[in-house]
Motif scaffolding. Structure first.
Motif, mmCIF file in Angstrom:
data_model
loop_
_atom_site.group_PDB
_atom_site.id
_atom_site.type_symbol
_atom_site.label_atom_id
_atom_site.label_comp_id
_atom_site.label_asym_id
_atom_site.label_seq_id
_atom_site.Cartn_x
_atom_site.Cartn_y
_atom_site.Cartn_z
ATOM 1 N N GLN A 2 0.831 -1.199 0.000
ATOM 2 C CA GLN A 2 0.000 0.000 0.000
ATOM 3 C C GLN A 2 0.872 1.258 0.000
ATOM 4 O O GLN A 2 0.571 2.206 -0.719
ATOM 5 C CB GLN A 2 -0.932 -0.010 1.221
ATOM 6 C CG GLN A 2 -1.772 1.230 1.390
ATOM 7 C CD GLN A 2 -2.972 1.278 0.454
ATOM 8 O OE1 GLN A 2 -3.296 0.304 -0.197
ATOM 9 N NE2 GLN A 2 -3.613 2.420 0.392
ATOM 10 N N GLU A 3 1.942 1.262 0.800
ATOM 11 C CA GLU A 3 2.831 2.433 0.849
ATOM 12 C C GLU A 3 3.455 2.717 -0.501
ATOM 13 O O GLU A 3 3.559 3.875 -0.910
ATOM 14 C CB GLU A 3 3.931 2.228 1.888
ATOM 15 C CG GLU A 3 3.539 2.592 3.284
ATOM 16 C CD GLU A 3 4.715 2.483 4.238
ATOM 17 O OE1 GLU A 3 5.870 2.346 3.784
ATOM 18 O OE2 GLU A 3 4.460 2.534 5.449
ATOM 19 N N LEU A 5 2.251 1.983 -3.464
ATOM 20 C CA LEU A 5 1.199 2.512 -4.330
ATOM 21 C C LEU A 5 0.935 3.984 -4.027
ATOM 22 O O LEU A 5 0.829 4.803 -4.944
ATOM 23 C CB LEU A 5 -0.089 1.703 -4.167
ATOM 24 C CG LEU A 5 -1.317 2.234 -4.900
ATOM 25 C CD1 LEU A 5 -1.097 2.194 -6.414
ATOM 26 C CD2 LEU A 5 -2.542 1.440 -4.507
ATOM 27 N N VAL A 6 0.847 4.325 -2.755
ATOM 28 C CA VAL A 6 0.584 5.710 -2.353
ATOM 29 C C VAL A 6 1.715 6.623 -2.824
ATOM 30 O O VAL A 6 1.469 7.667 -3.439
ATOM 31 C CB VAL A 6 0.387 5.804 -0.822
ATOM 32 C CG1 VAL A 6 0.363 7.244 -0.350
ATOM 33 C CG2 VAL A 6 -0.890 5.083 -0.413
ATOM 34 N N TRP A 68 -5.625 2.810 -5.981
ATOM 35 C CA TRP A 68 -5.508 3.287 -4.597
ATOM 36 C C TRP A 68 -6.888 3.385 -3.948
ATOM 37 O O TRP A 68 -7.073 3.005 -2.793
ATOM 38 C CB TRP A 68 -4.774 4.619 -4.578
ATOM 39 C CG TRP A 68 -4.510 5.197 -3.219
ATOM 40 C CD1 TRP A 68 -4.809 4.656 -1.997
ATOM 41 C CD2 TRP A 68 -3.886 6.446 -2.944
ATOM 42 N NE1 TRP A 68 -4.415 5.500 -0.984
ATOM 43 C CE2 TRP A 68 -3.844 6.607 -1.540
ATOM 44 C CE3 TRP A 68 -3.371 7.450 -3.747
ATOM 45 C CZ2 TRP A 68 -3.301 7.736 -0.931
ATOM 46 C CZ3 TRP A 68 -2.826 8.565 -3.145
ATOM 47 C CH2 TRP A 68 -2.788 8.704 -1.751
ATOM 48 N N GLN A 71 -8.003 -0.069 -2.978
ATOM 49 C CA GLN A 71 -7.245 -0.566 -1.832
ATOM 50 C C GLN A 71 -7.572 0.184 -0.540
ATOM 51 O O GLN A 71 -7.450 -0.367 0.544
ATOM 52 C CB GLN A 71 -5.744 -0.511 -2.109
ATOM 53 C CG GLN A 71 -5.305 -1.571 -3.087
ATOM 54 C CD GLN A 71 -3.819 -1.837 -2.998
ATOM 55 O OE1 GLN A 71 -3.069 -1.080 -2.415
ATOM 56 N NE2 GLN A 71 -3.401 -2.938 -3.600
ATOM 57 N N ALA A 72 -7.987 1.445 -0.665
ATOM 58 C CA ALA A 72 -8.279 2.247 0.531
ATOM 59 C C ALA A 72 -9.722 2.083 0.996
ATOM 60 O O ALA A 72 -10.076 2.593 2.054
ATOM 61 C CB ALA A 72 -7.992 3.722 0.239
ATOM 62 N N HIS A 75 -11.367 2.514 4.577
ATOM 63 C CA HIS A 75 -10.462 3.297 5.427
ATOM 64 C C HIS A 75 -10.863 4.776 5.358
ATOM 65 O O HIS A 75 -11.528 5.201 4.412
ATOM 66 C CB HIS A 75 -9.010 3.118 4.979
ATOM 67 C CG HIS A 75 -8.520 1.712 5.106
ATOM 68 N ND1 HIS A 75 -8.175 1.141 6.309
ATOM 69 C CD2 HIS A 75 -8.337 0.741 4.172
ATOM 70 C CE1 HIS A 75 -7.798 -0.104 6.119
ATOM 71 N NE2 HIS A 75 -7.893 -0.379 4.823
#
Length: 148
Positions: A2-3, A5-6, A68, A71-72, A75
Motif C-alpha cells: 500500500q505504501e 502505491l501511495v 488506490w 485498496q483504501a 479506510h
C-alpha cells in the motif's frame, strides 16, 4: 505494498501537475513572446511531442488513483482518494473533448501553415488548460491529504 502505491501515485501525479503547470505558467507565455512565428512553431512542436507522452501519463494517473481507491476502501482516506481519482478522470475527459481537438490542429501548423484565427485557438486552449491545471492541482492536493 500500500505504501508503494501511495508514494508512486503521489509522485506520478505530482510530476504531471508540475509539467502541466509549467506549460501553462511559463512555457506557453515564453513561446508567445518569441519573434515572428517562432511561438507558433514551438507550440506546434510541443503539441506533437506532448501529444504522444501525456495520454499515457493521464491514463496512468487515473489507473493509479483508481487502484488506490479500491485498496483504501473502508479506510478513512477512501473518499478523499476517490474524489481525487474522479478529478483525474475528469481531467482526461476535459483533455479528450476540449483540449486534444485544438492541440491536434496546432500540431499540424508547422506543415500546413497557420490559420488566420490561430491566436484565438491557442488562447482558448490556454484558458481551458488553466482550468484543467486547477482540476489536477485539486486532485493532487487530495492525494497528498489521503497519503497523510
Amino acid at each position: 505494498m500500500q505504501e508503494v502505491l501511495v508514494i508512486a501515485t503521489v509522485v506520478f501525479v505530482g510530476l504531471m501537475v508540475g509539467v502541466e503547470l509549467s506549460v501553462a505558467a511559463f512555457v506557453n507565455p515564453i513561446f508567445d513572446r518569441l519573434p515572428n512565428d517562432g511561438g507558433v512553431a514551438a507550440r506546434s512542436d510541443g503539441a506533437r511531442l506532448l501529444g504522444r507522452v501525456m495520454p499515457l501519463w493521464y491514463i496512468g494517473a487515473v489507473v493509479l488513483g483508481a487502484v488506490w481507491t479500491v485498496q483504501a476502501w473502508g479506510h478513512p482516506q477512501a473518499l478523499t482518494v476517490a474524489v481525487a481519482a474522479a478529478l483525474l478522470a475528469l481531467s482526461v475527459v476535459m483533455s479528450v473533448t476540449l483540449l486534444v481537438p485544438i492541440n491536434s490542429q496546432v500540431a499540424r501548423w508547422s506543415s500546413q501553415g497557420v490559420p488566420p484565427d490561430w491566436r484565438q485557438q491557442v488562447g482558448r486552449w490556454d484558458r481551458l488548460h488553466f482550468v484543467r491545471v486547477g482540476v489536477l492541482i485539486a486532485a493532487f492536493v487530495l492525494l497528498v491529504a489521503g497519503a497523510a
